[in-house]
Design a protein around this motif. Structure first.
Motif, PDB file in Angstrom:
ATOM      1  N   ASN A 128       0.839  -1.197   0.000  1.00  0.00           N
ATOM      2  CA  ASN A 128       0.000   0.000   0.000  1.00  0.00           C
ATOM      3  C   ASN A 128       0.875   1.249   0.000  1.00  0.00           C
ATOM      4  OD1 ASN A 128      -2.443  -1.514   0.196  1.00  0.00           O
ATOM      5  ND2 ASN A 128      -2.090  -1.755   2.393  1.00  0.00           N
ATOM      6  N   ASN A 155      -3.281  -0.585  -2.416  1.00  0.00           N
ATOM      7  CA  ASN A 155      -4.129   0.606  -2.407  1.00  0.00           C
ATOM      8  C   ASN A 155      -3.267   1.865  -2.358  1.00  0.00           C
ATOM      9  OD1 ASN A 155      -6.575  -0.928  -2.301  1.00  0.00           O
ATOM     10  ND2 ASN A 155      -6.226  -1.244  -0.109  1.00  0.00           N
ATOM     11  N   SER A 157      -3.558   5.829  -1.279  1.00  0.00           N
ATOM     12  CA  SER A 157      -4.372   6.808  -0.558  1.00  0.00           C
ATOM     13  C   SER A 157      -3.611   8.127  -0.501  1.00  0.00           C
ATOM     14  CB  SER A 157      -4.678   6.307   0.861  1.00  0.00           C
ATOM     15  OG  SER A 157      -5.369   7.295   1.606  1.00  0.00           O
ATOM     16  N   ALA A 173      -2.743   1.195  -9.450  1.00  0.00           N
ATOM     17  CA  ALA A 173      -2.806   0.186  -8.390  1.00  0.00           C
ATOM     18  C   ALA A 173      -3.361  -1.095  -9.001  1.00  0.00           C
ATOM     19  CB  ALA A 173      -3.677   0.664  -7.233  1.00  0.00           C
ATOM     20  N   GLY A 181      -6.186  -2.734  -7.059  1.00  0.00           N
ATOM     21  CA  GLY A 181      -6.374  -2.020  -5.807  1.00  0.00           C
ATOM     22  C   GLY A 181      -7.169  -0.743  -6.008  1.00  0.00           C
ATOM     23  N   ASN A 182      -7.413  -0.038  -4.918  1.00  0.00           N
ATOM     24  CA  ASN A 182      -8.185   1.205  -4.954  1.00  0.00           C
ATOM     25  C   ASN A 182      -7.254   2.412  -4.903  1.00  0.00           C
ATOM     26  OD1 ASN A 182     -10.757  -0.133  -4.873  1.00  0.00           O
ATOM     27  ND2 ASN A 182     -10.440  -0.473  -2.682  1.00  0.00           N
ATOM     28  N   THR A 184      -7.570   6.312  -3.793  1.00  0.00           N
ATOM     29  CA  THR A 184      -8.422   7.279  -3.108  1.00  0.00           C
ATOM     30  C   THR A 184      -7.676   8.600  -2.983  1.00  0.00           C
ATOM     31  OG1 THR A 184      -9.435   5.486  -1.823  1.00  0.00           O
ATOM     32  CG2 THR A 184      -9.771   7.743  -1.036  1.00  0.00           C
TER      33      THR A 184
END
Length: 240
Positions: A128, A155, A157, A173, A181-182, A184
């Motif tokens: 991440n 992810n 972020s 991602a 993955g996300n 954000t």
């Protein structure tokens, strides 16, 4: 600066913890590696200003089943230039995480922050990537990646005051075989993708000044007037 563990080693690699008022990495490397089945060491850096020019901070797992270590970087300002890289990577296992906390600005120019893994099992997920609280985050021909091969993508972020990304920069991602993955983003995003490059050549001055006022007016004399405009003309031709 380096720490590592090898195939025959029983323990995990040691951690690197660095406190500095100003950290400059110019064609240098801070690296934590594992070549065996033990976990790689973590890298923790605390500094007021971090400047990297063709430099790298890496936590990696090479050839073994030990997970790569994680990277934590806390600073007031961070600038990555000229192919600089902050990365975690693994060839046969899961990737390490990267957390960057900045109080002022984070600038990347021709550089990247990446958390990637090439592990071939579904549980070998990408690391991440977290970026927290810079007032200004800029990406210029740069990358933020949290990719995987067989496992899920990591992810990404981002929490920032303002986020400026050039059209040739990349956020990804993804996973080739697993689930992406996300990403954000909690920020005011400035879109400069429609900016046009101005021409390098100026207008043709002889052509623009070819005819004098006296010739155009057919009155035999020239005049000079001072007037106001609400806006600037689009072209010098409009000044006539």
């Amino acid at each position: 600066m380096q720490t590592g563990t090898f195939a025959e080693t029983d323990g995990n690699a040691g951690n690197i913890c660095l406190n500095a008022n100003e950290l400059i990495i110019d064609k240098g490397t801070i690296i934590s590696s594992t070549l065996g089945n033990r976990r790689g060491g973590n890298i923790d850096i605390f500094s007021t200003d971090v400047k990297m020019n063709d430099g790298s901070i890496k936590a990696r797992s090479i050839g073994g089943l030990g997970d790569a270590g994680s990277i934590s970087l806390t600073a007031k300002t961070i600038s990555l230039n000229d192919l600089s890289i902050i990365s975690t990577s693994a060839t046969q296992t899961g990737g390490g995480n990267i957390e960057v906390q900045v109080h002022d600005h984070l600038h990347l120019f021709d550089s990247g922050i990446t958390a990637r893994t090439q592990g071939n099992q579904p549980h070998h997920s990408g690391g991440n990537l977290t970026i927290r609280k810079p007032q200004l985050l800029t990406l210029n021909n740069s990358q933020l990646l949290a990719n995987a091969y067989a496992g899920n993508g990591g992810n990404i972020s981002i929490i920032a005051g303002h986020f400026i990304q050039s059209s040739d920069s990349l956020l990804s991602a993804s996973s080739e075989l697993g689930i992406d993955g996300n990403i954000t983003i909690d920020s005011s995003i400035e879109d400069f993708s429609d900016i046009q490059v101005l021409p390098s050549k100026f207008g043709d001055k002889p052509k623009l000044l070819n005819n004098r006022c006296a010739i155009r007016s057919r009155q035999g004399f020239s005049t000079f007037r001072i007037t106001t405009r609400d806006v600037l003309p689009v072209s010098p031709e409009d000044l006539r």
